[in-house]
Design a protein around this motif. Structure first.
Motif, PDB file in Angstrom:
ATOM      1  N   ASN A  57      31.715  41.945  47.304  1.00  0.00           N
ATOM      2  CA  ASN A  57      30.638  42.901  46.568  1.00  0.00           C
ATOM      3  C   ASN A  57      31.292  43.346  45.144  1.00  0.00           C
ATOM      4  O   ASN A  57      30.419  43.289  44.253  1.00  0.00           O
ATOM      5  CB  ASN A  57      30.310  44.155  47.552  1.00  0.00           C
ATOM      6  CG  ASN A  57      29.082  43.819  48.433  1.00  0.00           C
ATOM      7  OD1 ASN A  57      28.518  42.835  48.284  1.00  0.00           O
ATOM      8  ND2 ASN A  57      28.981  44.399  49.490  1.00  0.00           N
ATOM      9  N   ILE A  58      32.580  43.801  45.304  1.00  0.00           N
ATOM     10  CA  ILE A  58      33.246  43.998  44.155  1.00  0.00           C
ATOM     11  C   ILE A  58      33.249  42.885  43.254  1.00  0.00           C
ATOM     12  O   ILE A  58      33.056  43.289  41.922  1.00  0.00           O
ATOM     13  CB  ILE A  58      34.677  44.612  44.449  1.00  0.00           C
ATOM     14  CG1 ILE A  58      34.276  45.801  45.073  1.00  0.00           C
ATOM     15  CG2 ILE A  58      35.707  44.613  43.147  1.00  0.00           C
ATOM     16  CD1 ILE A  58      36.010  46.617  45.456  1.00  0.00           C
ATOM     17  N   PHE A  59      33.590  41.613  43.635  1.00  0.00           N
ATOM     18  CA  PHE A  59      33.836  40.705  42.889  1.00  0.00           C
ATOM     19  C   PHE A  59      32.458  40.232  42.113  1.00  0.00           C
ATOM     20  O   PHE A  59      32.295  40.020  41.218  1.00  0.00           O
ATOM     21  CB  PHE A  59      34.271  39.448  43.525  1.00  0.00           C
ATOM     22  CG  PHE A  59      34.499  38.274  43.043  1.00  0.00           C
ATOM     23  CD1 PHE A  59      35.328  37.983  41.912  1.00  0.00           C
ATOM     24  CD2 PHE A  59      33.471  37.034  43.159  1.00  0.00           C
ATOM     25  CE1 PHE A  59      35.494  36.676  41.424  1.00  0.00           C
ATOM     26  CE2 PHE A  59      33.670  35.684  42.452  1.00  0.00           C
ATOM     27  CZ  PHE A  59      34.555  35.523  41.533  1.00  0.00           C
ATOM     28  N   LEU A  60      31.444  40.361  43.168  1.00  0.00           N
ATOM     29  CA  LEU A  60      29.934  40.086  42.309  1.00  0.00           C
ATOM     30  C   LEU A  60      29.549  40.815  41.577  1.00  0.00           C
ATOM     31  O   LEU A  60      28.911  40.664  40.488  1.00  0.00           O
ATOM     32  CB  LEU A  60      28.956  39.711  43.545  1.00  0.00           C
ATOM     33  CG  LEU A  60      28.991  38.633  44.478  1.00  0.00           C
ATOM     34  CD1 LEU A  60      28.093  38.729  45.617  1.00  0.00           C
ATOM     35  CD2 LEU A  60      29.098  37.182  43.699  1.00  0.00           C
ATOM     36  N   ASP A  61      29.973  42.129  41.510  1.00  0.00           N
ATOM     37  CA  ASP A  61      29.498  43.116  40.780  1.00  0.00           C
ATOM     38  C   ASP A  61      30.314  43.388  39.353  1.00  0.00           C
ATOM     39  O   ASP A  61      29.880  44.059  38.719  1.00  0.00           O
ATOM     40  CB  ASP A  61      29.582  44.660  41.347  1.00  0.00           C
ATOM     41  CG  ASP A  61      28.421  44.704  42.618  1.00  0.00           C
ATOM     42  OD1 ASP A  61      27.506  44.020  42.499  1.00  0.00           O
ATOM     43  OD2 ASP A  61      28.505  45.601  43.509  1.00  0.00           O
ATOM     44  N   LYS A  63      30.995  40.844  37.361  1.00  0.00           N
ATOM     45  CA  LYS A  63      30.406  39.923  36.516  1.00  0.00           C
ATOM     46  C   LYS A  63      31.257  39.231  35.690  1.00  0.00           C
ATOM     47  O   LYS A  63      31.192  38.562  34.834  1.00  0.00           O
ATOM     48  CB  LYS A  63      29.714  40.842  35.388  1.00  0.00           C
ATOM     49  CG  LYS A  63      28.450  41.789  35.772  1.00  0.00           C
ATOM     50  CD  LYS A  63      27.557  41.119  36.371  1.00  0.00           C
ATOM     51  CE  LYS A  63      26.368  41.889  36.795  1.00  0.00           C
ATOM     52  NZ  LYS A  63      25.358  41.377  37.659  1.00  0.00           N
ATOM     53  N   PHE A  64      32.513  39.229  36.428  1.00  0.00           N
ATOM     54  CA  PHE A  64      33.470  38.075  36.145  1.00  0.00           C
ATOM     55  C   PHE A  64      32.905  36.754  36.035  1.00  0.00           C
ATOM     56  O   PHE A  64      33.509  35.968  35.282  1.00  0.00           O
ATOM     57  CB  PHE A  64      34.785  38.226  36.986  1.00  0.00           C
ATOM     58  CG  PHE A  64      35.773  37.459  36.797  1.00  0.00           C
ATOM     59  CD1 PHE A  64      36.730  37.496  35.562  1.00  0.00           C
ATOM     60  CD2 PHE A  64      36.076  36.359  37.716  1.00  0.00           C
ATOM     61  CE1 PHE A  64      37.629  36.782  35.300  1.00  0.00           C
ATOM     62  CE2 PHE A  64      37.061  35.440  37.455  1.00  0.00           C
ATOM     63  CZ  PHE A  64      37.800  35.539  36.166  1.00  0.00           C
ATOM     64  N   LEU A  65      32.356  36.487  37.334  1.00  0.00           N
ATOM     65  CA  LEU A  65      31.819  35.081  37.434  1.00  0.00           C
ATOM     66  C   LEU A  65      30.899  34.675  36.176  1.00  0.00           C
ATOM     67  O   LEU A  65      31.125  33.729  35.816  1.00  0.00           O
ATOM     68  CB  LEU A  65      31.069  34.929  38.729  1.00  0.00           C
ATOM     69  CG  LEU A  65      31.055  33.732  39.212  1.00  0.00           C
ATOM     70  CD1 LEU A  65      32.133  32.922  39.619  1.00  0.00           C
ATOM     71  CD2 LEU A  65      30.204  33.515  40.685  1.00  0.00           C
ATOM     72  N   ASP A  66      30.030  35.543  35.773  1.00  0.00           N
ATOM     73  CA  ASP A  66      28.962  35.462  34.708  1.00  0.00           C
ATOM     74  C   ASP A  66      29.622  34.960  33.396  1.00  0.00           C
ATOM     75  O   ASP A  66      29.544  34.010  32.648  1.00  0.00           O
ATOM     76  CB  ASP A  66      28.117  36.368  34.655  1.00  0.00           C
ATOM     77  CG  ASP A  66      27.150  36.626  35.582  1.00  0.00           C
ATOM     78  OD1 ASP A  66      27.068  35.768  36.259  1.00  0.00           O
ATOM     79  OD2 ASP A  66      26.742  37.668  35.929  1.00  0.00           O
ATOM     80  N   GLY A  67      30.900  35.716  33.125  1.00  0.00           N
ATOM     81  CA  GLY A  67      31.390  35.460  31.625  1.00  0.00           C
ATOM     82  C   GLY A  67      32.359  34.210  31.797  1.00  0.00           C
ATOM     83  O   GLY A  67      32.389  33.520  30.933  1.00  0.00           O
ATOM     84  N   MET A  68      32.875  33.826  33.135  1.00  0.00           N
ATOM     85  CA  MET A  68      33.678  32.926  33.186  1.00  0.00           C
ATOM     86  C   MET A  68      32.763  31.259  32.908  1.00  0.00           C
ATOM     87  O   MET A  68      32.989  30.683  32.331  1.00  0.00           O
ATOM     88  CB  MET A  68      34.432  32.638  34.499  1.00  0.00           C
ATOM     89  CG  MET A  68      35.304  31.417  34.788  1.00  0.00           C
ATOM     90  SD  MET A  68      36.284  31.480  36.136  1.00  0.00           S
ATOM     91  CE  MET A  68      35.080  31.091  37.437  1.00  0.00           C
TER      92      MET A  68
END
Length: 173
Positions: A57-61, A63-68
């Motif tokens: 949940n921390i990883f998804l919240d 937004k690191f994935l969206d930026g990458m």
């Protein structure tokens, strides 16, 4: 078929009870002991599951994935790979539930019979939740030295992801 499915489980339970009686086993005490062991196992596994859910949940919240993914979009457009599948490919080794939620979003947006829907389905079947499995199983029995388990598991996931892309492009591309 519906009648068969309603009969099979009770018949199986009855078979186990009759087999236990035939072997002179106290079936009720054995059942209680197994239930007790199951509850103890749940008690030991729960902290590991909670930590894993919290980390995902921390990883998804974050937004690191969206930026990458925004940074990598031109590269994947050049290779004709749909960018919407990458969050699922990256999260599948971490969390099966998160990857299923992403697959559900892909189905809702593009349809299950679209190329990306078929790719998501193939990806779901070609990979495993390696980090989750290692954290759950090794954490529940207090294994601290995983040695080659993580690198081999992640390598197998990478090969599964590559195979999913190749298989989908061959059959549906």
């Amino acid at each position: 078929m519906n009648l068969i499915s309603k009969i099979v489980i009770p018949l199986f339970v009855l078979f186990i009870i009759l087999y236990g009686v035939k072997k002179r086993v106290n079936v009720y005490d054995s059942f209680l002991e197994g239930a007790k062991e199951g509850l103890i196992m749940v008690f030991h596994i729960t902290p590991t599951i909670m930590a894993m859910v919290f980390a995902v949940n921390i990883f998804l919240d974050s937004k690191f994935l969206d930026g990458m993914l925004g940074f990598l979009k031109p590269l994947f457009d050049l290779a004709n790979i749909p960018i919407d599948i990458l969050p699922m490919a990256l999260l599948r080794p971490i969390s099966g539930t998160a990857s299923l939620a992403i697959m559900n979003d892909i189905f809702a947006s593009f349809g299950p019979d679209s190329f990306i829907g078929r790719l998501a389905s193939t990806l779901q079947g070609c990979t495993d939740t390696t980090i989750y499995v290692l954290a759950l199983y090794f954490g529940s029995i207090k294994v601290t030295k995983t040695r080659y388990s993580l690198p081999v598991g992640l390598f197998a996931d990478l090969m599964g992801i590559i195979a999913a892309f190749i298989i989908t492009f061959i059959f549906f591309g």
